[in-house]
Design a protein around this motif. Structure first.
Motif, mmCIF file in Angstrom:
data_model
loop_
_atom_site.group_PDB
_atom_site.id
_atom_site.type_symbol
_atom_site.label_atom_id
_atom_site.label_comp_id
_atom_site.label_asym_id
_atom_site.label_seq_id
_atom_site.Cartn_x
_atom_site.Cartn_y
_atom_site.Cartn_z
ATOM 1 N N ILE A 12 32.582 1.966 22.315
ATOM 2 C CA ILE A 12 32.660 0.968 23.377
ATOM 3 C C ILE A 12 31.543 -0.051 23.229
ATOM 4 C CG2 ILE A 12 33.752 2.564 25.004
ATOM 5 C CD1 ILE A 12 31.023 2.777 26.439
ATOM 6 N N ARG A 13 31.849 -1.279 23.681
ATOM 7 C CA ARG A 13 30.820 -2.292 23.828
ATOM 8 C C ARG A 13 31.047 -3.001 25.163
ATOM 9 N NH1 ARG A 13 29.870 -8.277 22.043
ATOM 10 N NH2 ARG A 13 27.881 -8.599 23.108
ATOM 11 N N VAL A 14 30.077 -2.946 26.036
ATOM 12 C CA VAL A 14 30.118 -3.672 27.297
ATOM 13 C C VAL A 14 29.647 -5.096 27.009
ATOM 14 C CG1 VAL A 14 29.195 -3.830 29.632
ATOM 15 C CG2 VAL A 14 29.672 -1.584 28.632
ATOM 16 N N SER A 15 30.499 -6.081 27.248
ATOM 17 C CA SER A 15 30.157 -7.477 26.969
ATOM 18 C C SER A 15 29.685 -8.152 28.253
ATOM 19 C CB SER A 15 31.368 -8.226 26.409
ATOM 20 O OG SER A 15 31.764 -7.683 25.170
ATOM 21 N N LEU A 16 28.410 -8.522 28.297
ATOM 22 C CA LEU A 16 27.846 -9.135 29.493
ATOM 23 C C LEU A 16 27.117 -10.422 29.148
ATOM 24 C CD1 LEU A 16 26.174 -6.067 31.257
ATOM 25 C CD2 LEU A 16 28.363 -7.129 31.836
ATOM 26 N N SER A 17 27.093 -11.340 30.092
ATOM 27 C CA SER A 17 26.211 -12.501 29.985
ATOM 28 C C SER A 17 24.848 -12.073 30.509
ATOM 29 C CB SER A 17 26.776 -13.674 30.797
ATOM 30 O OG SER A 17 28.052 -14.034 30.335
ATOM 31 N N ALA A 18 24.194 -11.242 29.711
ATOM 32 C CA ALA A 18 22.920 -10.628 30.098
ATOM 33 C C ALA A 18 22.274 -10.093 28.833
ATOM 34 C CB ALA A 18 23.169 -9.494 31.099
ATOM 35 N N PRO A 19 20.988 -9.752 28.888
ATOM 36 C CA PRO A 19 20.340 -9.174 27.712
ATOM 37 C C PRO A 19 21.125 -7.961 27.203
ATOM 38 C CG PRO A 19 18.703 -9.717 29.364
ATOM 39 C CD PRO A 19 20.042 -9.930 30.002
ATOM 40 N N PRO A 20 21.249 -7.823 25.884
ATOM 41 C CA PRO A 20 22.110 -6.765 25.345
ATOM 42 C C PRO A 20 21.671 -5.352 25.694
ATOM 43 C CG PRO A 20 20.932 -7.920 23.585
ATOM 44 C CD PRO A 20 20.742 -8.718 24.825
ATOM 45 N N VAL A 21 20.396 -5.145 25.976
ATOM 46 C CA VAL A 21 19.970 -3.805 26.391
ATOM 47 C C VAL A 21 20.723 -3.374 27.655
ATOM 48 C CG1 VAL A 21 18.026 -2.526 27.395
ATOM 49 C CG2 VAL A 21 17.717 -3.789 25.268
ATOM 50 N N GLU A 22 21.023 -4.329 28.537
ATOM 51 C CA GLU A 22 21.800 -3.997 29.736
ATOM 52 C C GLU A 22 23.190 -3.496 29.367
ATOM 53 O OE1 GLU A 22 21.828 -6.616 33.095
ATOM 54 O OE2 GLU A 22 19.934 -7.553 32.518
ATOM 55 N N GLU A 23 23.783 -4.058 28.312
ATOM 56 C CA GLU A 23 25.095 -3.593 27.864
ATOM 57 C C GLU A 23 25.037 -2.119 27.480
ATOM 58 O OE1 GLU A 23 26.681 -7.790 25.894
ATOM 59 O OE2 GLU A 23 26.274 -6.069 24.606
ATOM 60 N N VAL A 24 23.986 -1.753 26.780
ATOM 61 C CA VAL A 24 23.847 -0.374 26.312
ATOM 62 C C VAL A 24 23.624 0.568 27.489
ATOM 63 C CG1 VAL A 24 22.419 1.183 24.924
ATOM 64 C CG2 VAL A 24 23.000 -1.102 24.065
ATOM 65 N N THR A 25 22.751 0.187 28.392
ATOM 66 C CA THR A 25 22.457 1.025 29.559
ATOM 67 C C THR A 25 23.720 1.285 30.373
ATOM 68 O OG1 THR A 25 20.209 0.128 29.669
ATOM 69 C CG2 THR A 25 21.070 1.194 31.649
ATOM 70 N N ILE A 26 24.504 0.237 30.573
ATOM 71 C CA ILE A 26 25.733 0.391 31.352
ATOM 72 C C ILE A 26 26.764 1.208 30.584
ATOM 73 C CG2 ILE A 26 27.699 -0.886 32.312
ATOM 74 C CD1 ILE A 26 25.586 -3.135 32.920
ATOM 75 N N GLY A 27 26.884 0.954 29.291
ATOM 76 C CA GLY A 27 27.827 1.721 28.489
ATOM 77 C C GLY A 27 27.529 3.207 28.524
ATOM 78 N N ILE A 28 26.259 3.555 28.382
ATOM 79 C CA ILE A 28 25.869 4.963 28.443
ATOM 80 C C ILE A 28 26.170 5.538 29.816
ATOM 81 C CG2 ILE A 28 23.874 6.512 28.417
ATOM 82 C CD1 ILE A 28 22.696 4.747 26.196
ATOM 83 N N SER A 29 25.897 4.771 30.856
ATOM 84 C CA SER A 29 26.163 5.251 32.224
ATOM 85 C C SER A 29 27.646 5.505 32.442
ATOM 86 C CB SER A 29 25.650 4.230 33.244
ATOM 87 O OG SER A 29 24.247 4.123 33.207
ATOM 88 N N ILE A 30 28.501 4.644 31.877
ATOM 89 C CA ILE A 30 29.942 4.855 32.010
ATOM 90 C C ILE A 30 30.349 6.172 31.367
ATOM 91 C CG2 ILE A 30 32.216 4.004 31.271
ATOM 92 C CD1 ILE A 30 31.069 1.151 31.599
ATOM 93 N N LEU A 31 29.846 6.431 30.171
ATOM 94 C CA LEU A 31 30.186 7.680 29.485
ATOM 95 C C LEU A 31 29.648 8.883 30.249
ATOM 96 C CD1 LEU A 31 29.665 6.798 25.713
ATOM 97 C CD2 LEU A 31 31.757 6.705 27.065
ATOM 98 N N GLU A 32 28.441 8.767 30.774
ATOM 99 C CA GLU A 32 27.879 9.862 31.562
ATOM 100 C C GLU A 32 28.719 10.126 32.807
ATOM 101 O OE1 GLU A 32 23.139 9.279 30.418
ATOM 102 O OE2 GLU A 32 23.888 8.653 32.377
ATOM 103 N N SER A 33 29.160 9.070 33.461
ATOM 104 C CA SER A 33 29.939 9.224 34.692
ATOM 105 C C SER A 33 31.262 9.921 34.445
ATOM 106 C CB SER A 33 30.191 7.850 35.323
ATOM 107 O OG SER A 33 28.982 7.246 35.721
ATOM 108 N N LEU A 34 31.807 9.748 33.244
ATOM 109 C CA LEU A 34 33.083 10.376 32.882
ATOM 110 C C LEU A 34 32.898 11.764 32.278
ATOM 111 C CD1 LEU A 34 34.788 7.237 31.338
ATOM 112 C CD2 LEU A 34 35.556 8.431 33.399
ATOM 113 N N GLY A 35 31.653 12.186 32.117
ATOM 114 C CA GLY A 35 31.408 13.483 31.501
ATOM 115 C C GLY A 35 31.592 13.466 30.000
#
Length: 385
Positions: A247-270
């Motif tokens: 997965i890649r979360v595409s944001l108009s934001a610093p790319p580290v935020e994309e990674v943090t959110i992507g990891i959180s999504i995977l964590e939330s889904l187990g």
């Protein structure tokens, strides 16, 4: 923890369908598809030719948990920088190629771990597929067929009367077929759209029509929180159905935020081991502490905590004791005090001013046990990929 809990392929975590069976490709040392955990990637925002700036951003992404990084290659100077970047990057580098097929060969020769090509943009591409397939096969690297709604082949736009899921899928599978004609199937596919529901439909169709690993993304998702919500909705639907391998979360934001959110999504889904999780109430008229302030203070105190832990910060005695009891450690507040829970039991009551330091002390006391449990649950394969 069982394979069911881990969300491993062929099994279903609570509420998740079994992972879609797909072939596997290797992007450097990161497996994509097959039995591999879902990986998280991002893309640098630097000018690739600025080697120092690009490597610095890759280092920041790596520290945030990014597993694969993509760099843009729009110019000859960018292509020339790839060999140094690929050699010095801590994680596999994918070269993102638009318009110029010759940069594909440059990326392969530079030692990039994979190449992404966009069928709607790349010019004079179809007649060079045999050479690209031969070069990629010789280097042992995969190619991502990356279709975007914003750059769909004009022929498909005319045929379908605009962008739709069917057009995205047809574009991807057509380009795959060109590689297949040359016995090259080390491919992965993305079909991205800014509308999460169009994107979901496209990936569902694609999942039924091929067994290539799939790279999930909502393109041009926008700034947070809009882009965060779009990606979370789309990824949540597809991953819950067993669809998606990276997965890649595409944001108009610093790319580290994309990674943090992507990891959180995977964590939330187990689908990935939870790291630090703060469970906190939204506050209401019953709260007898400033829940927002207390939650911010707890979050700051636990920043960088190295072990998986669920911490509950609750503002009243209605749901507070129950939520705190279910967490590893927690506090249920009332009347200027906080009941401290550890592993489901009240261990002491402290003044409001002592809540944060007490929670941190108890967490540090649990840390060796938390580390041991995490290692035991993960087993030899690991969880995060």
């Amino acid at each position: 923890m069982s394979a069911v809990d881990l969300g491993m392929p062929g099994h279903a975590s609570d509420g998740l369908a079994p992972r879609r069976a797909s072939r596997q490709v290797m992007v450097g040392d990161v497996p994509i598809g097959g039995s591999a955990p879902v990986s998280v990637q991002s893309m640098t925002t630097t000018v690739t030719a600025d080697i120092d700036a690009t490597l610095q951003q890759i280092a920041e992404l790596t520290a945030a948990g990014c597993q694969i990084v993509r760099v843009a290659v729009p110019s000859a100077d960018d292509a020339a920088a790839l060999s140094v970047i690929a050699r010095k990057s801590q994680i596999p580098v994918i070269a993102d190629i638009h318009f110029q097929p010759r940069y594909v060969f440059a990326a392969i020769n530079a030692g990039c771990a994979a190449v992404r090509v966009n069928p709607g943009n790349i010019k004079r591409f179809d007649d060079q597929v045999s050479q690209i397939a031969r070069a990629a096969a010789g280097a042992g690297i995969p190619i991502r067929i990356g279709v975007n709604a914003g750059s769909l082949d004009p022929r498909l736009l005319a045929r379908y009367g605009g962008v739709c899921a069917e057009a995205l899928v047809e574009s991807a599978l057509w380009e795959c077929s060109l590689f297949e004609e040359h016995d090259f199937q080390d491919l992965k596919i993305s079909v991205k759209h800014h509308d999460p529901m169009v994107m979901v439909r496209a990936y569902r169709m694609l999942a039924e029509r091929c067994d290539y690993p799939l790279h999930l993304g909502v393109t041009e998702a926008g700034p947070p929180p809009q882009g965060t919500v779009k990606s979370a909705v789309a990824f949540g639907i597809l991953l819950a159905e067993g669809i998606g391998d990276t997965i890649r979360v595409s944001l108009s934001a610093p790319p580290v935020e994309e990674v943090t959110i992507g990891i959180s999504i995977l964590e939330s889904l187990g689908l990935r081991e939870r790291r630090l999780e703060i469970v906190s109430c939204p506050s209401c008229g019953r709260a007898q502490v400033d829940v927002y302030r207390l939650t911010d203070e707890v979050t700051a105190a636990f920043e960088g905590f190295p072990f998986p832990l669920r911490v509950a910060v609750m503002g009243c005695v209605v749901n507070g004791p129950g939520e705190a009891r279910e967490a590893d450690i927690g506090v249920s507040c009332g009347n200027g005090k906080g009941q401290i829970f550890v592993k489901g039991k009240v261990i002491r009551t402290v003044p409001e001013s002592k809540i944060v330091e007490t929670l941190l002390d108890e967490a540090l006391a649990l840390a060796p046990d938390a580390a041991g449990e995490a290692a035991e649950e993960l087993g030899p394969q690991g969880r995060g990929g």
